[in-house]
Motif scaffolding. Sequence first.
Motif, PDB file in Angstrom:
ATOM      1  N   ALA A 345       0.763  -1.071   0.040  1.00  0.00           N
ATOM      2  CA  ALA A 345       0.092   0.197   0.034  1.00  0.00           C
ATOM      3  C   ALA A 345       0.993   1.099   0.039  1.00  0.00           C
ATOM      4  O   ALA A 345       0.705   2.151  -0.761  1.00  0.00           O
ATOM      5  N   PHE A 346       2.159   1.316   0.908  1.00  0.00           N
ATOM      6  CA  PHE A 346       2.908   2.398   0.841  1.00  0.00           C
ATOM      7  C   PHE A 346       3.527   2.511  -0.457  1.00  0.00           C
ATOM      8  O   PHE A 346       3.744   3.851  -0.874  1.00  0.00           O
ATOM      9  N   ILE A 347       3.834   1.586  -1.191  1.00  0.00           N
ATOM     10  CA  ILE A 347       4.571   1.625  -2.471  1.00  0.00           C
ATOM     11  C   ILE A 347       3.527   2.555  -3.442  1.00  0.00           C
ATOM     12  O   ILE A 347       3.810   3.350  -4.234  1.00  0.00           O
ATOM     13  N   GLN A 348       2.088   2.171  -3.571  1.00  0.00           N
ATOM     14  CA  GLN A 348       1.143   2.481  -4.144  1.00  0.00           C
ATOM     15  C   GLN A 348       1.140   4.048  -3.826  1.00  0.00           C
ATOM     16  O   GLN A 348       0.765   5.097  -4.691  1.00  0.00           O
ATOM     17  N   TYR A 349       0.916   4.285  -2.516  1.00  0.00           N
ATOM     18  CA  TYR A 349       0.973   5.515  -1.935  1.00  0.00           C
ATOM     19  C   TYR A 349       2.206   6.669  -2.406  1.00  0.00           C
ATOM     20  O   TYR A 349       1.811   7.827  -2.693  1.00  0.00           O
ATOM     21  N   SER A 350       3.078   6.046  -2.516  1.00  0.00           N
ATOM     22  CA  SER A 350       4.478   6.866  -2.910  1.00  0.00           C
ATOM     23  C   SER A 350       4.322   7.062  -4.572  1.00  0.00           C
ATOM     24  O   SER A 350       4.747   8.339  -4.774  1.00  0.00           O
ATOM     25  N   ARG A 351       3.602   6.265  -5.188  1.00  0.00           N
ATOM     26  CA  ARG A 351       3.407   6.625  -6.399  1.00  0.00           C
ATOM     27  C   ARG A 351       2.190   7.799  -6.434  1.00  0.00           C
ATOM     28  O   ARG A 351       2.545   8.801  -7.402  1.00  0.00           O
ATOM     29  N   GLN A 352       1.223   7.593  -5.664  1.00  0.00           N
ATOM     30  CA  GLN A 352       0.243   8.558  -5.818  1.00  0.00           C
ATOM     31  C   GLN A 352       0.697  10.035  -5.201  1.00  0.00           C
ATOM     32  O   GLN A 352       0.120  10.870  -5.715  1.00  0.00           O
ATOM     33  N   PHE A 353       1.843   9.663  -4.351  1.00  0.00           N
ATOM     34  CA  PHE A 353       2.113  11.238  -3.885  1.00  0.00           C
ATOM     35  C   PHE A 353       2.891  11.924  -4.889  1.00  0.00           C
ATOM     36  O   PHE A 353       3.061  13.012  -4.828  1.00  0.00           O
ATOM     37  N   THR A 354       3.905  10.878  -5.479  1.00  0.00           N
ATOM     38  CA  THR A 354       4.829  11.977  -6.345  1.00  0.00           C
ATOM     39  C   THR A 354       4.229  12.172  -7.825  1.00  0.00           C
ATOM     40  O   THR A 354       4.467  13.192  -8.422  1.00  0.00           O
ATOM     41  N   GLN A 355       3.215  11.326  -7.980  1.00  0.00           N
ATOM     42  CA  GLN A 355       2.349  11.608  -9.370  1.00  0.00           C
ATOM     43  C   GLN A 355       1.811  13.082  -9.447  1.00  0.00           C
ATOM     44  O   GLN A 355       2.013  13.785 -10.229  1.00  0.00           O
TER      45      GLN A 355
END
Length: 677
Positions: A345-355
Amino acid sequence: MSGPSRPGPGPRGPGGNTAPVVKAQNFGPSAKRLLGTLRPDKPRLIVVLIFAVLSVGLSVLGPKLLGEGTNVVFAGFVSLQVPADATQEQVVAGLVASGQQEQADMLSAMDFTPGAGIDFDKLAGILVVVLAIYLFSALFGWLQARMLNGIVQRAMHRLRLQVEDKVQRLPLSYFDRVQRGDLLSRVTNDVDNIGQTMQQTVSQVVISLLTVVGVLVMMFIISPLLAVIALVTIPLTIVITVLVARRSQKLFVAQWKSTGVLNARVEETYSGHAIVKVFGHQKEAEAAFREENEELYRASFGAQFISGIIMPAMMFIGNLVYVAIAVVGGLQVAAGIISIGDVQAFIQYSRQFTQPLSQLGSMANLLQSGVASAERVFELLDEPEQTMDADPAKTAPADASHLEFANVSFRYSADKPLIEGLNLKAEPGSTVAIVGPTGAGKTTLVNLIMRFYDADSGRISLDGVDIQTMTRDDLRARTGMVLQDTWLFSGTIRENIAYGRPGASEADIVQAATAAYVDRFVHALPDGYDTVLDDDATNLSVGERQLITIARAFLADPRILILDEATSSVDTRTELLIQRAMSRLRADRTAFVIAHRLSTIRDADLILVMEEGAIVEQGSHDQLLRARGAYWNLYNAQFEAPMEEEPETGAVAVVTGAIDAPPGDGDDGLNRSATSM
């Protein structure tokens, strides 16, 4: 906006044409003012914000729930790898006893039943919830996008109305000093660019900012350490965006300024293409176009290239953070600090955060371009307007036609006097002709009568009423004007004539057309009065277009008539016919005629000879000829033969024809003479 742009050299009077110099504004104040255009739709904006929060909030919950699903799958897989008759505590204790502390820590953080396998019912429930969340997130996102689209379009509608109203309130001096192409570029290209920018960025900015906040909250809930690592991107993003924006903003301003200059060049060259060809200036025009087009290319390329650096830089930073999170997250899973589902989930959030940060960076070029256009439009909106009409306003009698200038002074530039202490009386029913060399102030006099400009001092009165105490609409409604440069709009001949008096009957239109001799050639056209004029009315001759403008003035039935070289574009026979028609039209009206061909004003009641803003002579045609002053010189010069250069000596011979003085002046006329110079 702190004020209008710095203009170029001062206006040269009517017809002056100097390009404005665009003054760069700060991004922040201009962007804030641009967002202020959305303020009338504040209630709808609140609803849009609520829908955006719901859409983003639901989408942010998705990865966390999917992480729980991953935990269910992984726990089921692990449960099949341990003895079914043991408990979770026994399995963990056995791993610790065998020295496998890392595996023991990882299993202790999990919730599983040895030998149970994957709980598909629980997994299915999680997937159904996630599906519902994403569906509702998409629905709220669509609703906010639809509402915001309407808000932006209404804002652009209001902005266009403001620009149109502003153009109508601008004084003539503004149009004298700006290029038409640049003004048209502001009204069309810049406003369109603002609309496209807001359409593409406002919604995305709102969603991106909410996504950053929501994702950041979820990341801190899952792992504060990993959240801190992800936060490293924010200062780097801000630094890169600010550095790039400072350079690109100037280039975007230059881009839209160059666009206005190029549009002015195209408008000027195409509208005068016949003159360009006649004088063989095609190459010069092409060279000027290439130079200005190259300048636009350099500014556009530089602006797009520099602003385009942001997106790749953001992606590079995002990839570095992704690697750091994957490594640190893996270590935390091995240590049993967090679950493998939380890491996913955090890796997905990291993508959602940087995108969204990358999207905000990539939108910098659109924002810079839109704000640069907004600065140019706001600069137009901030231009000083013409003075307000008097309140309460006075009005003159309905049949008022007595004009009087009393000690009137006026100048276009403070340091260049033009008209000083002018006194003049124009009686009702009289025709006042104004002659003089170019720049003498003839057209300026007319501009003062129409209140295109207001006198600096003195008083202009209509039947004793100061025209500055009247509304401009009231004054101009009493005035008909025919200019040397014809203006006809795209429409039928009937509609162009009726422009002089909206609501006029067919009989009145035909009567005006007949009086101006338009009726003579209209019936030769295929559609008669319903003939549609194309752009610039090129399907009619110059003389025919002029006749239509005269018919328009006939129909208006004004008390004051102004003719500015109105018959200069018609043939001699038609000119004689128009002069007869004008004689009928001028009955009981005051007429001002600006003329260069002095033969057309022989029957004027009063002829004013102007030089450098002053009336140097006045009287009838015969009186001024007998005086042999400035008027006599002008009249005599029109009959001089062309100057011929003698082939051998290079001397110039001027052959001057005699002009017979009016009978009874006691002079036999001028002697014919040939003078070598």
